[in-house]
Design a protein around this motif. Structure first.
Motif, PDB file in Angstrom:
ATOM      1  N   ARG A  24      29.664 102.439  21.093  1.00  0.00           N
ATOM      2  CA  ARG A  24      30.249 101.091  21.085  1.00  0.00           C
ATOM      3  C   ARG A  24      31.763 101.163  20.923  1.00  0.00           C
ATOM      4  NH1 ARG A  24      30.943  97.164  23.395  1.00  0.00           N
ATOM      5  NH2 ARG A  24      30.992  95.062  22.503  1.00  0.00           N
ATOM      6  N   SER A 163      22.406 100.503  22.808  1.00  0.00           N
ATOM      7  CA  SER A 163      22.191  99.335  23.663  1.00  0.00           C
ATOM      8  C   SER A 163      20.859  99.425  24.398  1.00  0.00           C
ATOM      9  CB  SER A 163      23.340  99.187  24.664  1.00  0.00           C
ATOM     10  OG  SER A 163      23.448 100.336  25.489  1.00  0.00           O
ATOM     11  N   GLU A 164      20.375 100.651  24.651  1.00  0.00           N
ATOM     12  CA  GLU A 164      19.068 100.806  25.305  1.00  0.00           C
ATOM     13  C   GLU A 164      17.955 100.225  24.452  1.00  0.00           C
ATOM     14  OE1 GLU A 164      21.714 104.051  26.908  1.00  0.00           O
ATOM     15  OE2 GLU A 164      21.288 103.193  24.931  1.00  0.00           O
ATOM     16  N   THR A 166      18.661  97.663  21.851  1.00  0.00           N
ATOM     17  CA  THR A 166      18.937  96.238  21.628  1.00  0.00           C
ATOM     18  C   THR A 166      18.766  95.403  22.884  1.00  0.00           C
ATOM     19  OG1 THR A 166      21.314  96.574  21.992  1.00  0.00           O
ATOM     20  CG2 THR A 166      20.507  96.742  19.721  1.00  0.00           C
ATOM     21  N   GLU A 167      18.921  96.021  24.048  1.00  0.00           N
ATOM     22  CA  GLU A 167      18.815  95.287  25.310  1.00  0.00           C
ATOM     23  C   GLU A 167      17.579  95.697  26.113  1.00  0.00           C
ATOM     24  OE1 GLU A 167      22.513  95.935  27.328  1.00  0.00           O
ATOM     25  OE2 GLU A 167      23.698  95.379  25.562  1.00  0.00           O
ATOM     26  N   ASP A 169      14.450  95.901  28.169  1.00  0.00           N
ATOM     27  CA  ASP A 169      13.582  95.074  29.016  1.00  0.00           C
ATOM     28  C   ASP A 169      12.238  95.804  29.084  1.00  0.00           C
ATOM     29  OD1 ASP A 169      12.146  93.924  31.109  1.00  0.00           O
ATOM     30  OD2 ASP A 169      13.937  93.461  32.276  1.00  0.00           O
ATOM     31  N   GLU A 255      13.196 104.330  23.572  1.00  0.00           N
ATOM     32  CA  GLU A 255      12.953 103.005  24.148  1.00  0.00           C
ATOM     33  C   GLU A 255      11.811 103.049  25.165  1.00  0.00           C
ATOM     34  OE1 GLU A 255      16.321 104.868  26.513  1.00  0.00           O
ATOM     35  OE2 GLU A 255      15.790 104.661  24.390  1.00  0.00           O
ATOM     36  N   ASN A 349      24.013  92.543  15.708  1.00  0.00           N
ATOM     37  CA  ASN A 349      25.256  93.069  16.266  1.00  0.00           C
ATOM     38  C   ASN A 349      25.917  94.053  15.308  1.00  0.00           C
ATOM     39  OD1 ASN A 349      25.806  91.100  14.361  1.00  0.00           O
ATOM     40  ND2 ASN A 349      27.700  90.431  15.360  1.00  0.00           N
TER      41      ASN A 349
END
Length: 364
Positions: A24, A163-164, A166-167, A169, A255, A349
């Motif tokens: 980040r 991010s893999e 937290t985001e 799909d 993930e 966050n």
């Protein structure tokens, strides 16, 4: 150019938030200089370079749990490690040191204090480790994952996650991941993992449980940990139901495993607790019975909210897992309630909040 040195290692509980924070920082400050400090014995020696980060090593300084001759050697070993950390901080002209705990952090904190370099600390667990307790005497920039963590100056920000995670799909990732893991579409799926080091009691219990689970049409993806995996561990398929037991040593991209699972059985390390909350995965948590009790405390809030079930280690047997997991993973309404219970429990966050603290400290 801002220069940030990050220290943390030993297990994924320390390395995962370190890596997430570093990535980040790169996104927010494209010219930032980053280097991590680790030890040769820790997981960081593999996963930090694999994440595209520079890593420099210092000698580990474990503290003996009993009175032995090794205790006499601690001051010498610590001074040597502090000197090694000083050279890294000086060589990289560090503007700030960010510590995540573990053996490597103590020498880094002491070296930064000697050099008058600002220190930022992130404590993952509800009960802090020794290095981060000491750090509170050296800095007031303390970030924690869980409310109630007993550290001075603590600011609750949650856990920095990739991010893999937290985001994620789930459906998109699951299509390819099922093929990769050899899993069938449409069958309830249980993910079993004891964390980066594995968990012997969970591994033993699932070995007793999986024949009955796959006979009921429940497939099992079992991440044993590299030290516990043997070459003779192979997939087992129930011919009547088509469900299978799939043992693997390690999953680098967790993930993918989260995406295919309807339920997870695992330890309640801070990373596992926070990642399952982030991806909306109901869990059966089996706290490690050793250490200072931090794993039981890590699970408290999620269990109280109804997003997880706690199973004491001494009761984690094959029969107990069949009785608990069998009805649960085949109950979509209950799983949906568990997923909903965890949402929004803690800040999502955390990586940004920690980056704010780091960059502010670096610019003073």
């Amino acid at each position: 150019m801002t220069s940030v040195v990050l220290a943390g290692g030993g297990t994924a509980g320390h390395t995962s938030p370190l890596i997430a924070t570093a990535h980040r920082l790169r996104e927010r400050e494209p010219g930032v200089s980053l280097v991590a400090i680790g030890t040769p014995k820790g997981l960081e020696s593999r996963v930090v370079p694999a994440a595209g980060l520079d890593l420099e090593l210092i000698d580990p300084v474990p503290l003996p749990r009993r009175l032995t001759t090794d205790l006499v050697k601690v001051p010498y070993r610590l001074r040597r490690a502090v000197n090694q950390a000083r050279r890294i901080l000086t060589g990289h002209r560090a503007d700030v040191l960010v510590g995540f705990g573990g053996y490597v952090s103590m020498p880094a904190y002491l070296a930064a204090r000697e050099l008058k370099i600002p220190i930022v600390v992130h404590e993952q667990n509800a009960i802090p480790g020794l290095a981060n307790k000491v750090a509170t005497r050296l800095t007031d920039r303390i970030a924690v994952t869980f409310p109630g963590t007993p550290l001075r100056h603590a600011r609750v920000i949650g856990m920095p996650l990739r991010s893999e995670i937290t985001e994620l799909d789930r459906e998109t990732v699951a299509r390819a991941a099922r093929v990769e893991f050899g899993l069938e579409t449409g069958l309830p799926t249980v993910l079993v993992s004891g964390g980066s080091q594995g968990a012997r009691s969970i591994n033993t219990a699932i070995a007793g449980a999986y024949p009955e689970l796959i006979a009921r049409g429940i497939q099992v993806l079992h991440v044993l940990g590299p030290r516990n995996f043997r070459d003779d561990m192979v997939p087992v398929v129930d011919e009547a139901t088509g469900a299978s037991y799939r043992p693997v040593a390690y999953v680098d991209a967790m993930e993918k495993a989260y995406a295919v699972a309807d339920l997870m059985i695992g330890r309640s390390g801070a990373g596992t607790v926070m990642e399952t909350i982030a991806v909306g995965l109901p869990s059966v948590l089996v706290p490690l019975p050793h250490g200072n009790g931090e794993q039981a405390r890590n699970a408290d809030a999620l269990v109280a909210a109804g997003g997880a079930i706690r199973l004491p280690d001494e009761r984690c047997t094959g029969d107990a897992l069949v009785d608990l997991v069998g009805p649960l993973v085949t109950d979509p309404e209950r799983l949906a309630r568990m997923r909903a219970a965890g949402r929004g429990m803690l800040p999502g966050n955390a990586a940004d909040l920690l980056c704010d603290m780091i960059l502010e400290a670096a610019r003073r």
